[in-house]
Design an enzyme around this catalytic site. Sequence first.
Site, PDB file in Angstrom:
ATOM      1  N   LYS A   7       0.928   4.223  -2.749  1.00 16.19           N
ATOM      2  CA  LYS A   7       0.572   5.584  -2.348  1.00 16.19           C
ATOM      3  C   LYS A   7       1.764   6.543  -2.480  1.00 16.19           C
ATOM      4  O   LYS A   7       1.569   7.759  -2.639  1.00 16.19           O
ATOM      5  CB  LYS A   7       0.028   5.590  -0.916  1.00 16.19           C
TER       6      LYS A   7
ATOM      7  N   TYR B   9       0.840  -1.217   0.000  1.00 14.51           N
ATOM      8  CA  TYR B   9       0.000   0.000   0.000  1.00 14.51           C
ATOM      9  C   TYR B   9       0.870   1.261   0.000  1.00 14.51           C
ATOM     10  O   TYR B   9       0.626   2.198  -0.769  1.00 14.51           O
ATOM     11  CB  TYR B   9      -0.898  -0.041   1.237  1.00 14.51           C
TER      12      TYR B   9
HETATM   13  N1  LIG Z   1      -9.887   5.824   5.321  1.00 15.75           N
HETATM   14  C1  LIG Z   1      -8.666   6.267   5.545  1.00 15.75           C
HETATM   15  O1  LIG Z   1      -8.273   6.505   6.674  1.00 15.75           O
HETATM   16  C2  LIG Z   1      -7.712   6.477   4.401  1.00 15.75           C
HETATM   17  C3  LIG Z   1      -6.427   6.927   4.707  1.00 15.75           C
HETATM   18  C4  LIG Z   1      -5.527   7.181   3.686  1.00 15.75           C
HETATM   19  C5  LIG Z   1      -5.920   6.993   2.375  1.00 15.75           C
HETATM   20  N2  LIG Z   1      -7.163   6.525   2.101  1.00 15.75           N
HETATM   21  C6  LIG Z   1      -7.502   6.316   0.700  1.00 15.75           C
HETATM   22  O2  LIG Z   1      -8.734   6.936   0.413  1.00 15.75           O
HETATM   23  C7  LIG Z   1      -9.365   6.263  -0.666  1.00 15.75           C
HETATM   24  C8  LIG Z   1     -10.805   5.944  -0.294  1.00 15.75           C
HETATM   25  O3  LIG Z   1     -10.803   5.031   0.785  1.00 15.75           O
HETATM   26  P1  LIG Z   1     -12.025   4.897   1.831  1.00 15.75           P
HETATM   27  O4  LIG Z   1     -11.425   4.862   3.172  1.00 15.75           O
HETATM   28  O5  LIG Z   1     -13.072   5.875   1.505  1.00 15.75           O
HETATM   29  O6  LIG Z   1     -12.505   3.415   1.490  1.00 15.75           O
HETATM   30  P2  LIG Z   1     -13.983   2.814   1.191  1.00 15.75           P
HETATM   31  O7  LIG Z   1     -13.797   1.365   1.085  1.00 15.75           O
HETATM   32  O8  LIG Z   1     -14.964   3.359   2.157  1.00 15.75           O
HETATM   33  O9  LIG Z   1     -14.314   3.457  -0.229  1.00 15.75           O
HETATM   34  C9  LIG Z   1     -13.525   3.168  -1.354  1.00 15.75           C
HETATM   35  C10 LIG Z   1     -14.415   2.875  -2.543  1.00 15.75           C
HETATM   36  O10 LIG Z   1     -13.557   2.562  -3.670  1.00 15.75           O
HETATM   37  C11 LIG Z   1     -14.119   1.460  -4.353  1.00 15.75           C
HETATM   38  N3  LIG Z   1     -13.092   0.737  -5.103  1.00 15.75           N
HETATM   39  C12 LIG Z   1     -12.101  -0.048  -4.626  1.00 15.75           C
HETATM   40  N4  LIG Z   1     -11.399  -0.584  -5.631  1.00 15.75           N
HETATM   41  C13 LIG Z   1     -11.960  -0.115  -6.776  1.00 15.75           C
HETATM   42  C14 LIG Z   1     -11.687  -0.307  -8.144  1.00 15.75           C
HETATM   43  N5  LIG Z   1     -10.716  -1.134  -8.556  1.00 15.75           N
HETATM   44  N6  LIG Z   1     -12.449   0.333  -9.073  1.00 15.75           N
HETATM   45  C15 LIG Z   1     -13.466   1.147  -8.672  1.00 15.75           C
HETATM   46  N7  LIG Z   1     -13.764   1.361  -7.384  1.00 15.75           N
HETATM   47  C16 LIG Z   1     -13.026   0.735  -6.450  1.00 15.75           C
HETATM   48  C17 LIG Z   1     -14.727   0.598  -3.258  1.00 15.75           C
HETATM   49  O11 LIG Z   1     -15.708  -0.301  -3.772  1.00 15.75           O
HETATM   50  C18 LIG Z   1     -15.307   1.644  -2.307  1.00 15.75           C
HETATM   51  O12 LIG Z   1     -16.652   1.947  -2.611  1.00 15.75           O
HETATM   52  C19 LIG Z   1      -8.502   5.042  -0.962  1.00 15.75           C
HETATM   53  O13 LIG Z   1      -7.632   5.319  -2.038  1.00 15.75           O
HETATM   54  C20 LIG Z   1      -7.728   4.858   0.309  1.00 15.75           C
HETATM   55  O14 LIG Z   1      -6.521   4.176   0.119  1.00 15.75           O
HETATM   56  C21 LIG Z   1      -8.074   6.262   3.082  1.00 15.75           C
END
Ligand SMILES: NC(=O)c1ccc[n+]([C@@H]2O[C@H](COP(=O)([O-])OP(=O)(O)OC[C@H]3O[C@@H](n4cnc5c(N)ncnc54)[C@H](O)[C@@H]3O)[C@@H](O)[C@H]2O)c1
Length: 274
Positions: free
Chosen positions: A169, A165
């Site tokens: 990132k 990851y």
């Molecule tokens: N939640 C956190 O604390 C956090 C921290 C750092 C980065 N992020 C990043 O933020 C972004 C969103 O994460 P989140 O926490 O909202 O997660 P989440 O699971 O709530 O939402 C992510 C969405 O992306 C969709 N998804 C995943 N793979 C996919 C693909 N191949 N094609 C299309 N859609 C896809 C999922 O189905 C989901 O609906 C991600 O890139 C994650 O790595 C999140």
Amino acid sequence: MGLLDGKVAVVTGSGRGIGKAIALKLAKEGASVVINDLDAAPADETVNEIKNMGVKAVAAVGSVTDKEFPDKLIGAAINDLGRLDIIVNNAGYTWDAVIQKSTDEMWEAMLAVHATAPFRIMRAAAPYIRENAKKEKAEGKKVIRKIVNVTSIAGVYGNAGQINYSAGKAAIIGMTKTMGKEWGRYNVSVNAVAYGIIETRLTAPKEESEDIKVHGKDIAVGIPKTALDGFKQMIPLGRLGTLEEAAGPVLFFASPLSDYVTTETLVCSGGLRF
Ligand SMILES: NC(=O)c1ccc[n+]([C@@H]2O[C@H](COP(=O)([O-])OP(=O)(O)OC[C@H]3O[C@@H](n4cnc5c(N)ncnc54)[C@H](O)[C@@H]3O)[C@@H](O)[C@H]2O)c1
């Protein structure tokens, strides 16, 4: 009058979590939005919420990691909503393990969704961006387009248990800097937001969280409760971030408020640096 009246945005992974909050926030400011997710149900839900606000939205259902999908996604903005101004590369998930337990599949999946997919999406948008920037220049018009890439403090600072990851990132941060330099001449600003721990299913206590399904595979997500409690103590603001708080910096980068900012990564983590 909204900050994004007349603009068209594409937000990947906007059926849930941070992506959904971003899509709603951009729509509230007047942008029409292409909503993308793996399955139709969550994507349609976001589309309906936006339509209920009196703003246009369409769903482009599919995986951003499918080779052919980026053209379809960009095509949905141009053909169904008439233009393309903003791309938010947000879709993603975690698949954690220490290095000795990390398989090639886990490694490749994280690079595919966090690095290769945004690369292909930006490449798919390139012909439209170049042609329109040239046309606008010839007409004496200045239209500023925006790319906002979603990254993580794991990519900025590293995080034990996330070699795959954090590599993906970190890659998107490098791509942000490069594309900001490459597309400056087309009036595109390219920035990234690096989240700390935002309240979504990816950061729910592991003991209570359900597996997520990606490409038919069950993947365990979440953070062990003890680790989560430890993180909370390390966060200067003392708590996880809300979805609304996560969407704010993306609106900043997507809007004219940041027109002279490019190649930057803004950390949105309540001060947490791992
Ligand atoms: N939640 C956190 O604390 C956090 C921290 C750092 C980065 N992020 C990043 O933020 C972004 C969103 O994460 P989140 O926490 O909202 O997660 P989440 O699971 O709530 O939402 C992510 C969405 O992306 C969709 N998804 C995943 N793979 C996919 C693909 N191949 N094609 C299309 N859609 C896809 C999922 O189905 C989901 O609906 C991600 O890139 C994650 O790595 C999140």
